[in-house]
Design a protein around this motif. Structure first.
Motif, PDB file in Angstrom:
ATOM      1  N   THR A  56       0.705  -1.201  -0.034  1.00 13.38           N
ATOM      2  CA  THR A  56       0.103  -0.042   0.040  1.00 13.38           C
ATOM      3  C   THR A  56       0.815   1.226  -0.048  1.00 13.38           C
ATOM      4  O   THR A  56       0.513   2.257  -0.816  1.00 13.38           O
ATOM      5  CB  THR A  56      -0.873  -0.017   1.332  1.00 13.38           C
ATOM      6  OG1 THR A  56      -1.666  -1.271   1.371  1.00 13.38           O
ATOM      7  CG2 THR A  56      -1.692   1.254   1.048  1.00 13.38           C
TER       8      THR A  56
ATOM      9  N   PHE B 296       2.251   1.725  -3.319  1.00 12.74           N
ATOM     10  CA  PHE B 296       1.556   2.170  -4.408  1.00 12.74           C
ATOM     11  C   PHE B 296       1.208   3.672  -4.409  1.00 12.74           C
ATOM     12  O   PHE B 296       1.216   4.287  -5.373  1.00 12.74           O
ATOM     13  CB  PHE B 296      -0.037   1.575  -3.976  1.00 12.74           C
ATOM     14  CG  PHE B 296      -0.820   1.583  -5.171  1.00 12.74           C
ATOM     15  CD1 PHE B 296      -1.265   0.678  -6.150  1.00 12.74           C
ATOM     16  CD2 PHE B 296      -1.925   3.006  -5.197  1.00 12.74           C
ATOM     17  CE1 PHE B 296      -2.271   0.765  -6.917  1.00 12.74           C
ATOM     18  CE2 PHE B 296      -2.832   3.034  -6.013  1.00 12.74           C
ATOM     19  CZ  PHE B 296      -2.819   2.249  -7.025  1.00 12.74           C
ATOM     20  N   ASP B 297       1.221   4.260  -3.159  1.00 12.31           N
ATOM     21  CA  ASP B 297       1.120   5.642  -3.165  1.00 12.31           C
ATOM     22  C   ASP B 297       2.258   6.380  -3.509  1.00 12.31           C
ATOM     23  O   ASP B 297       2.093   7.353  -4.255  1.00 12.31           O
ATOM     24  CB  ASP B 297       0.786   6.063  -1.475  1.00 12.31           C
ATOM     25  CG  ASP B 297      -0.661   5.516  -1.208  1.00 12.31           C
ATOM     26  OD1 ASP B 297      -1.491   5.074  -1.857  1.00 12.31           O
ATOM     27  OD2 ASP B 297      -0.654   5.235   0.236  1.00 12.31           O
TER      28      ASP B 297
ATOM     29  N   VAL C 219       2.227   6.460  -7.430  1.00 15.59           N
ATOM     30  CA  VAL C 219       1.088   7.375  -7.728  1.00 15.59           C
ATOM     31  C   VAL C 219       1.871   8.849  -7.696  1.00 15.59           C
ATOM     32  O   VAL C 219       1.727   9.587  -8.494  1.00 15.59           O
ATOM     33  CB  VAL C 219      -0.351   7.335  -7.159  1.00 15.59           C
ATOM     34  CG1 VAL C 219      -1.306   8.779  -7.406  1.00 15.59           C
ATOM     35  CG2 VAL C 219      -0.911   6.005  -7.354  1.00 15.59           C
ATOM     36  N   ASP C 220       2.239   9.204  -6.770  1.00 15.96           N
ATOM     37  CA  ASP C 220       3.036  10.549  -6.346  1.00 15.96           C
ATOM     38  C   ASP C 220       4.072  10.828  -7.397  1.00 15.96           C
ATOM     39  O   ASP C 220       4.307  11.776  -8.157  1.00 15.96           O
ATOM     40  CB  ASP C 220       3.413  10.573  -4.973  1.00 15.96           C
ATOM     41  CG  ASP C 220       2.505  10.711  -3.872  1.00 15.96           C
ATOM     42  OD1 ASP C 220       1.290  10.801  -4.183  1.00 15.96           O
ATOM     43  OD2 ASP C 220       3.083  10.328  -2.794  1.00 15.96           O
TER      44      ASP C 220
ATOM     45  N   ALA D   7       2.576  11.499 -10.838  1.00 16.27           N
ATOM     46  CA  ALA D   7       1.701  12.765 -10.822  1.00 16.27           C
ATOM     47  C   ALA D   7       2.480  14.058 -11.140  1.00 16.27           C
ATOM     48  O   ALA D   7       1.914  14.801 -11.885  1.00 16.27           O
ATOM     49  CB  ALA D   7       1.038  12.928  -9.336  1.00 16.27           C
TER      50      ALA D   7
ATOM     51  N   ALA E  69      -1.341   8.913 -13.719  1.00 10.20           N
ATOM     52  CA  ALA E  69      -1.281   8.712 -12.041  1.00 10.20           C
ATOM     53  C   ALA E  69      -2.964   8.629 -11.677  1.00 10.20           C
ATOM     54  O   ALA E  69      -3.067   7.996 -10.732  1.00 10.20           O
ATOM     55  CB  ALA E  69      -0.726  10.184 -11.510  1.00 10.20           C
ATOM     56  N   GLU E  70      -3.562   9.658 -12.349  1.00 10.34           N
ATOM     57  CA  GLU E  70      -5.126   9.301 -11.972  1.00 10.34           C
ATOM     58  C   GLU E  70      -5.671   8.045 -12.338  1.00 10.34           C
ATOM     59  O   GLU E  70      -6.539   7.612 -11.703  1.00 10.34           O
ATOM     60  CB  GLU E  70      -5.926  10.513 -12.906  1.00 10.34           C
ATOM     61  CG  GLU E  70      -7.391  10.570 -12.420  1.00 10.34           C
ATOM     62  CD  GLU E  70      -7.900  11.583 -13.334  1.00 10.34           C
ATOM     63  OE1 GLU E  70      -9.297  11.846 -13.256  1.00 10.34           O
ATOM     64  OE2 GLU E  70      -7.371  12.436 -14.300  1.00 10.34           O
TER      65      GLU E  70
ATOM     66  N   LEU F 101      -4.004   5.209 -12.270  1.00  9.79           N
ATOM     67  CA  LEU F 101      -3.642   4.289 -11.498  1.00  9.79           C
ATOM     68  C   LEU F 101      -4.502   4.194 -10.134  1.00  9.79           C
ATOM     69  O   LEU F 101      -4.396   3.322  -9.507  1.00  9.79           O
ATOM     70  CB  LEU F 101      -2.169   4.364 -11.298  1.00  9.79           C
ATOM     71  CG  LEU F 101      -1.343   3.406 -10.445  1.00  9.79           C
ATOM     72  CD1 LEU F 101      -1.607   1.946 -10.621  1.00  9.79           C
ATOM     73  CD2 LEU F 101       0.217   3.547 -10.175  1.00  9.79           C
ATOM     74  N   SER F 102      -4.676   5.556  -9.685  1.00 10.57           N
ATOM     75  CA  SER F 102      -5.213   6.008  -8.450  1.00 10.57           C
ATOM     76  C   SER F 102      -6.674   5.358  -8.324  1.00 10.57           C
ATOM     77  O   SER F 102      -7.063   4.588  -7.189  1.00 10.57           O
ATOM     78  CB  SER F 102      -5.256   7.106  -8.073  1.00 10.57           C
ATOM     79  OG  SER F 102      -5.720   7.570  -6.948  1.00 10.57           O
ATOM     80  N   GLU F 103      -7.355   5.526  -9.552  1.00 11.06           N
ATOM     81  CA  GLU F 103      -8.794   5.024  -9.404  1.00 11.06           C
ATOM     82  C   GLU F 103      -8.873   3.504  -9.425  1.00 11.06           C
ATOM     83  O   GLU F 103      -9.807   2.847  -8.936  1.00 11.06           O
ATOM     84  CB  GLU F 103      -9.472   5.546 -10.822  1.00 11.06           C
ATOM     85  CG  GLU F 103      -9.660   6.929 -10.493  1.00 11.06           C
ATOM     86  CD  GLU F 103     -10.199   7.286 -12.111  1.00 11.06           C
ATOM     87  OE1 GLU F 103     -10.241   6.576 -12.925  1.00 11.06           O
ATOM     88  OE2 GLU F 103     -10.614   8.746 -12.118  1.00 11.06           O
TER      89      GLU F 103
ATOM     90  N   LYS G 194      -6.929   1.448  -7.649  1.00 15.64           N
ATOM     91  CA  LYS G 194      -6.022   0.811  -6.343  1.00 15.64           C
ATOM     92  C   LYS G 194      -7.082  -0.295  -5.553  1.00 15.64           C
ATOM     93  O   LYS G 194      -6.263  -1.346  -5.537  1.00 15.64           O
ATOM     94  CB  LYS G 194      -5.958   2.050  -5.227  1.00 15.64           C
ATOM     95  CG  LYS G 194      -5.151   1.604  -4.092  1.00 15.64           C
ATOM     96  CD  LYS G 194      -5.092   2.529  -3.079  1.00 15.64           C
ATOM     97  CE  LYS G 194      -4.219   2.400  -1.906  1.00 15.64           C
ATOM     98  NZ  LYS G 194      -4.012   3.529  -1.146  1.00 15.64           N
TER      99      LYS G 194
END
Length: 413
Positions: A291, A294-295, A298-299, A302, A309-310, A312-314, A316
């Protein structure tokens, strides 16, 4: 000491020679080959046929017939059978693998139906079946169809099948005078003994919710039960069918399919970097680190690729469903990825054909490939150890895995 003759049918050969029989050469080849096989079978048994000996380790048990194509024509050989184990003259004959029979049958059927191209003609010659007759093709297809149908409809009684993977492959087939795309629906599972199994195969016109729903209902009717986690792509109809038929099962989005989708939002020059970055998510030691990583990914995306990034975030929740299970489970799944390797093997065979003459030919060839793979998986070592499966069975169904939403619209998507 008397010398034992190796060929004893002197009287029969004499009659054929007097009659100038055209089968004389074939009869001699048959007698010689059968004499060699008999001698080899005696060696396996430890004593000659009919001999009483303390060194005997096995006994004969009749014969099985096998056709042998030679320059003297097709000869019916009588291969000795043993009471314990089996005997096969590897030095004389080649074992017939179901997938190779299916490939010959599909190509030859295309050739005989008049839908072949120059490429198919060359394939026929390479396979050595340029002079195969229509009756031979029919008999071969009939034999294979019976084997494949028995494999596809067998009871799924080795459960519970805790982990299942589902996928679809697109094939081209000739129907009503035109070439159309059809979809092969596949399912692979891990049985209660820890071995992988091919669970099912079906060919449908379109990969919609109705097709997947009928496919999974058929698996459940044959005995599929105890499913805890299903891995597949994010096709809405597929996900909805899983939720409708496999009560209590959670869903994990296939990372291979997802990565392909993600790279469509990435410039070509950045794709290797993005792919490497995303793979680090699945290489962590435990769920917490997965986890956190993963963050971080994404960062990192971004800053340079906000769209990726968006995206991948969706995804999760869909991508991290596996973290609710023991680490040994998902590490094994990611390291081997049997579904992708299976798809490559199917493609290797089906690409030879190109355009299939009918749907039955697709089921015949793909079903034969799957049956062979199934046999190899059952005979090899366990995919999951029993102690790992015990850890899964000891806990309850994870509450933090993504829920599968089932709507009428999704089933027909």
């Amino acid at each position: 000491m008397a010398v034992r003759p190796t060929v004893t049918d002197v009287e029969g050969f004499g009659k054929e020679l007097v009659a100038a029989s055209p089968d004389l050469l074939g009869s001699m080849v048959k007698a010689f080959a059968e004499a060699l096989m008999s001698a080899e079978a005696d060696g396996v048994c430890g004593a000659e046929y009919g001999e009483i000996s303390p060194d005997r380790t096995n006994r004969r048990n009749g014969y099985r017939m096998r056709e042998w194509d030679t320059r003297a024509g097709t000869i019916d050989l009588a291969i000795p059978k043993l009471r314990s184990g089996s005997y096969f003259p590897e030095w004389l004959l080649t074992r017939r693998r179901r997938a190779e029979q299916a490939l010959i049958s599909v190509v030859a059927t295309s050739y005989l139906l008049g839908v072949s191209t120059r490429r198919v003609d060359k394939l026929v010659e390479q396979l050595g079946v340029a002079h195969i007759s229509k009756s031979q093709v029919s008999e071969l297809a009939k034999h294979l169809d019976g084997q494949v149908e028995a494999f596809r409809s067998r009871p799924l009684d080795a459960g519970p099948y805790r982990f299942v993977q589902a996928d679809a492959l697109t094939m081209k087939v000739r129907e009503d005078g035109r070439v159309v795309n059809v979809h092969c629906l596949l399912a692979v599972g891990v049985n209660g003994d820890g071995h992988r199994e091919i669970l099912g195969l079906d060919v449908v016109s379109s990969e919609d919710g109705a097709g997947w729903l009928a496919f999974f209902r058929g698996l459940v009717a044959r005995g599929l039960s105890g499913v805890r986690l299903v891995t597949s792509d994010a096709h809405r109809g597929l996900v909805a069918a899983i939720g409708s038929t496999l009560t209590g099962a959670s869903w994990q989005r296939c990372r291979t399919h997802y990565l392909r989708d993600l790279l469509t939002f990435t410039p070509k020059s950045s794709q290797p970097w993005v792919a490497t970055l995303v793979r680090t998510i699945f290489e962590q030691a435990d769920a917490k680190e997965v986890t956190v990583q993963f963050d971080r990914v994404v960062d990192a995306l971004a800053e340079k690729l906000p769209r990726a990034a968006e995206h991948l975030s969706e995804a999760k929740a869909d991508l991290l469903g596996f973290t609710a299970y023991p680490r040994e489970i998902w590490r094994q799944i990611w390291s081997s990825n049997p579904q992708e390797r299976l798809n490559k093997e199917i493609r290797r065979r089906t690409d030879v054909v190109g355009i299939f003459p009918d749907r039955g030919a697709i089921v015949r060839l793909v079903g034969a490939v799957l049956a062979e793979q199934h046999d190899e998986w059952i005979e090899t070592h366990r995919y999951f150890g029993l102690e790992i499966l015990g850890k899964v069975d000891a806990g309850n169904t994870p509450a933090d895995t993504p829920e599968i939403s089932v709507t009428p619209e999704a089933l027909t998507a």
